[in-house]
Write a protein that holds these residues in place. Structure first.
Motif, mmCIF file in Angstrom:
data_model
loop_
_atom_site.group_PDB
_atom_site.id
_atom_site.type_symbol
_atom_site.label_atom_id
_atom_site.label_comp_id
_atom_site.label_asym_id
_atom_site.label_seq_id
_atom_site.Cartn_x
_atom_site.Cartn_y
_atom_site.Cartn_z
ATOM 1 N N VAL A 54 0.849 -1.210 0.000
ATOM 2 C CA VAL A 54 0.000 0.000 0.000
ATOM 3 C C VAL A 54 0.875 1.248 0.000
ATOM 4 O O VAL A 54 0.611 2.210 -0.734
ATOM 5 C CB VAL A 54 -0.955 0.005 1.221
ATOM 6 N N LEU A 55 1.934 1.218 0.807
ATOM 7 C CA LEU A 55 2.816 2.395 0.877
ATOM 8 C C LEU A 55 3.514 2.659 -0.464
ATOM 9 O O LEU A 55 3.870 3.804 -0.762
ATOM 10 C CB LEU A 55 3.858 2.213 1.989
ATOM 11 N N ALA A 56 3.649 1.620 -1.246
ATOM 12 C CA ALA A 56 4.311 1.794 -2.552
ATOM 13 C C ALA A 56 3.401 2.491 -3.563
ATOM 14 O O ALA A 56 3.864 2.997 -4.581
ATOM 15 C CB ALA A 56 4.743 0.430 -3.086
ATOM 16 N N PRO A 100 -1.299 12.204 11.949
ATOM 17 C CA PRO A 100 -0.575 10.964 11.618
ATOM 18 C C PRO A 100 0.098 11.045 10.246
ATOM 19 O O PRO A 100 -0.399 11.712 9.340
ATOM 20 C CB PRO A 100 -1.689 9.912 11.590
ATOM 21 N N SER A 101 1.205 10.363 10.143
ATOM 22 C CA SER A 101 1.880 10.279 8.834
ATOM 23 C C SER A 101 1.102 9.298 7.962
ATOM 24 O O SER A 101 0.236 8.556 8.451
ATOM 25 C CB SER A 101 3.309 9.777 9.019
ATOM 26 N N VAL A 106 -1.752 3.924 7.268
ATOM 27 C CA VAL A 106 -1.775 2.613 6.596
ATOM 28 C C VAL A 106 -1.606 1.494 7.620
ATOM 29 O O VAL A 106 -2.345 0.503 7.609
ATOM 30 C CB VAL A 106 -0.660 2.530 5.514
ATOM 31 N N ARG A 107 -0.657 1.672 8.529
ATOM 32 C CA ARG A 107 -0.432 0.631 9.543
ATOM 33 C C ARG A 107 -1.649 0.489 10.459
ATOM 34 O O ARG A 107 -1.970 -0.607 10.905
ATOM 35 C CB ARG A 107 0.808 0.955 10.377
ATOM 36 N N GLN A 130 -7.697 2.180 -2.147
ATOM 37 C CA GLN A 130 -8.513 3.033 -1.266
ATOM 38 C C GLN A 130 -7.755 3.383 0.011
ATOM 39 O O GLN A 130 -7.809 4.523 0.475
ATOM 40 C CB GLN A 130 -9.829 2.328 -0.930
ATOM 41 N N VAL A 131 -7.060 2.397 0.572
ATOM 42 C CA VAL A 131 -6.280 2.654 1.793
ATOM 43 C C VAL A 131 -5.179 3.679 1.497
ATOM 44 O O VAL A 131 -4.951 4.618 2.280
ATOM 45 C CB VAL A 131 -5.673 1.351 2.362
ATOM 46 N N ALA A 132 -4.528 3.515 0.340
ATOM 47 C CA ALA A 132 -3.449 4.455 -0.034
ATOM 48 C C ALA A 132 -4.003 5.872 -0.202
ATOM 49 O O ALA A 132 -3.413 6.851 0.285
ATOM 50 C CB ALA A 132 -2.785 3.988 -1.331
ATOM 51 N N ASN A 133 -5.153 5.987 -0.877
ATOM 52 C CA ASN A 133 -5.774 7.303 -1.068
ATOM 53 C C ASN A 133 -6.168 7.928 0.267
ATOM 54 O O ASN A 133 -5.934 9.104 0.521
ATOM 55 C CB ASN A 133 -7.025 7.171 -1.956
ATOM 56 N N LEU A 134 -6.793 7.099 1.112
ATOM 57 C CA LEU A 134 -7.249 7.581 2.420
ATOM 58 C C LEU A 134 -6.062 8.068 3.260
ATOM 59 O O LEU A 134 -6.111 9.143 3.871
ATOM 60 C CB LEU A 134 -7.988 6.450 3.149
ATOM 61 N N ALA A 135 -4.991 7.281 3.275
ATOM 62 C CA ALA A 135 -3.807 7.644 4.063
ATOM 63 C C ALA A 135 -3.200 8.951 3.564
ATOM 64 O O ALA A 135 -2.798 9.811 4.360
ATOM 65 C CB ALA A 135 -2.777 6.517 3.988
#
Lengths: 193, 154
Positions: A54-56, A100-101, A106-107, A130-135
Motif C-alpha cells: 500500500v505504501l508503494a 498521523p503520517s 496505513v499501519r 482506497q487505503v493508499a488514497n485515504l492515508a
C-alpha cells in the motif's frame, strides 16, 4: 478408637498429575483465546507485506477524501475529528491533534499497530488503492494548510454564511438595545415604586 | 478563520455557552407562555403577569444576545455548516422568532400593560388583543422549538 491415618504414598503423585493436567488445559484455552483475539500491536507477515504494498502506491488526496467521507462504513468522520472536512467524531482520536503520517494511517488500517486501531474491519472493507488514497488524504489534511483552502473558500462563497452573520449582527444589536431598554424601564419602575 | 483550526477546548466552551443561551431564552419563552396561560385561567393575575413578562423578556433578549454571538463563532469555526439544510431552516426560524420578538416588544407588551387594568372585564379591546397575542405566542413557540430541535440535530 480409630487407628491414626497414614498418608497414601501415591497422593503426591496424583496431585502433581492433576495440577499438570489443569495447567495444560489452561494453556490450551489461553492459546485458543489469543488466536481468536485481534492482535493489537502485533502484525503478521501478511499484514506487513500489505503495508509495504500500500505504501508503494501513490495515493490521491481527493479520492482519499471520498473514502474518508463516503466509502468507509461507518464513515471515518463518525469517530474522528478532522477540521479540514468538518469531521467532529468523538469516539476515536482527533486526527487534527494526532497529525498521523501516511505510514501511520496505513499501519492503523492494515496492521492495527498504532493508536488509531482499525476496529471496524476497514482492512477487509477497503482495497489497497482506497487505503493508499485515504492515508494520503488524512496525512495531508491534518497538517497541510493547503488542504484547508476549500473550507476557507466556503466562508467566502456560501451566501448562507453571509446571511447568517448579518442576521446574528442584527440580533446582537437589537438584543442589546432591548435589554438596556428593559433594564432602564425596570429601574424607573423601581424608583417610582 | 480556517475550518477546524480552533482549539478543541475553545470550541467546547463556545458550544456550552450556545447551549446555555438556548436554555435561558427558550426557558423564558416557555415561561412567558405559561404565565399567559395562568392569566387566561385567572384574569386577576393580569397586572402581576405584565410585570413578570417584562423580566422574562429581558431574559429572552439576553439569551438571544449570547446565542447570536456564540452562533457566529461556531459558524466561523465550521463554515461548512451553512450548506446543511437544517442550518438554513434554523436560520429562517431564528429570523421568524426574532421578528416576532420585536413585534412582541414594540406592540404586544405595551398594549398588554395598557389593558391589564380592564382585563377582568374582558372588553372587546381585550378580546381582540388576546387573539393577536395568542397567535404571536404560538408563532414564537413553534419558531423557538423548531430552532432548538434543528440546532440539536446539526
Amino acid at each position: 478408637m480409630q487407628p491414626p491415618s497414614t498418608p497414601c504414598p501415591h497422593a503426591d503423585g496424583r496431585r502433581r498429575r492433576r495440577l499438570a493436567l489443569l495447567g495444560a488445559v489452561l494453556a490450551i484455552v489461553g492459546l485458543a483465546m489469543a488466536a481468536a483475539t485481534p492482535s493489537w500491536g502485533v502484525q503478521d507477515a501478511d499484514d506487513q507485506r500489505r503495508v509495504e504494498e500500500v505504501l508503494a502506491l501513490d495515493g490521491e488526496r481527493d479520492e482519499g477524501r471520498v473514502v474518508f467521507e463516503q466509502s468507509a462504513a461507518p464513515s471515518c468522520d463518525t469517530c474522528h475529528v478532522l477540521g479540514a472536512v468538518g469531521a467532529r467524531g468523538r469516539l476515536g482520536p482527533s486526527l487534527d491533534e494526532m497529525q498521523p503520517s501516511r505510514e501511520t494511517v496505513v499501519r492503523a488500517i492494515v496492521g492495527g499497530e498504532v493508536e488509531i486501531h482499525d476496529r471496524q474491519g476497514f482492512s477487509e472493507q477497503l482495497d489497497d488503492e482506497q487505503v493508499a488514497n485515504l492515508a494520503t488524504f488524512v496525512a495531508k489534511a491534518s497538517v497541510d494548510p493547503v488542504a484547508r483552502i476549500d473550507a476557507r473558500r466556503a466562508l467566502g462563497t456560501s451566501p448562507w454564511v453571509g446571511l447568517a452573520i448579518a442576521l446574528a449582527t442584527l440580533i446582537t444589536l437589537a438584543s442589546t438595545w432591548y435589554a438596556v431598554r428593559i433594564v432602564l424601564e425596570m429601574l424607573r419602575r423601581g424608583r417610582d415604586a | 478563520m480556517l475550518e477546524g483550526t480552533t482549539a478543541v477546548w475553545a470550541r467546547e466552551l463556545v458550544t456550552l455557552a450556545h447551549f446555555l443561551g438556548a436554555i435561558v431564552a427558550f426557558g423564558a419563552v416557555l415561561s412567558v407562555d405559561a404565565v399567559n396561560g395562568f392569566m387566561k385561567v385567572n384574569p386577576k393575575l393580569a397586572p402581576a403577569s405584565a410585570r413578570v413578562a417584562l423580566v422574562l423578556s429581558l431574559l429572552i433578549w439576553l439569551g438571544l444576545l449570547v446565542l447570536s454571538v456564540t452562533g457566529v463563532l461556531l459558524l466561523l469555526d465550521q463554515p461548512s455548516l451553512a450548506d446543511d439544510w437544517k442550518f438554513q431552516a434554523k436560520m429562517v426560524l431564528v429570523l421568524l422568532a426574532f421578528a416576532n420578538g420585536v413585534v412582541l416588544n414594540e406592540w404586544v407588551t405595551p398594549r398588554f400593560e395598557e389593558l391589564a387594568s380592564e382585563w377582568t372585564e374582558q372588553t372587546p379591546r381585550v378580546k381582540r388583543f388576546t387573539k393577536v397575542a395568542g397567535a404571536s405566542a404560538a408563532l414564537s413557540l413553534v419558531a423557538w422549538l423548531g430552532a432548538v430541535v434543528l440546532g440539536w440535530l446539526l
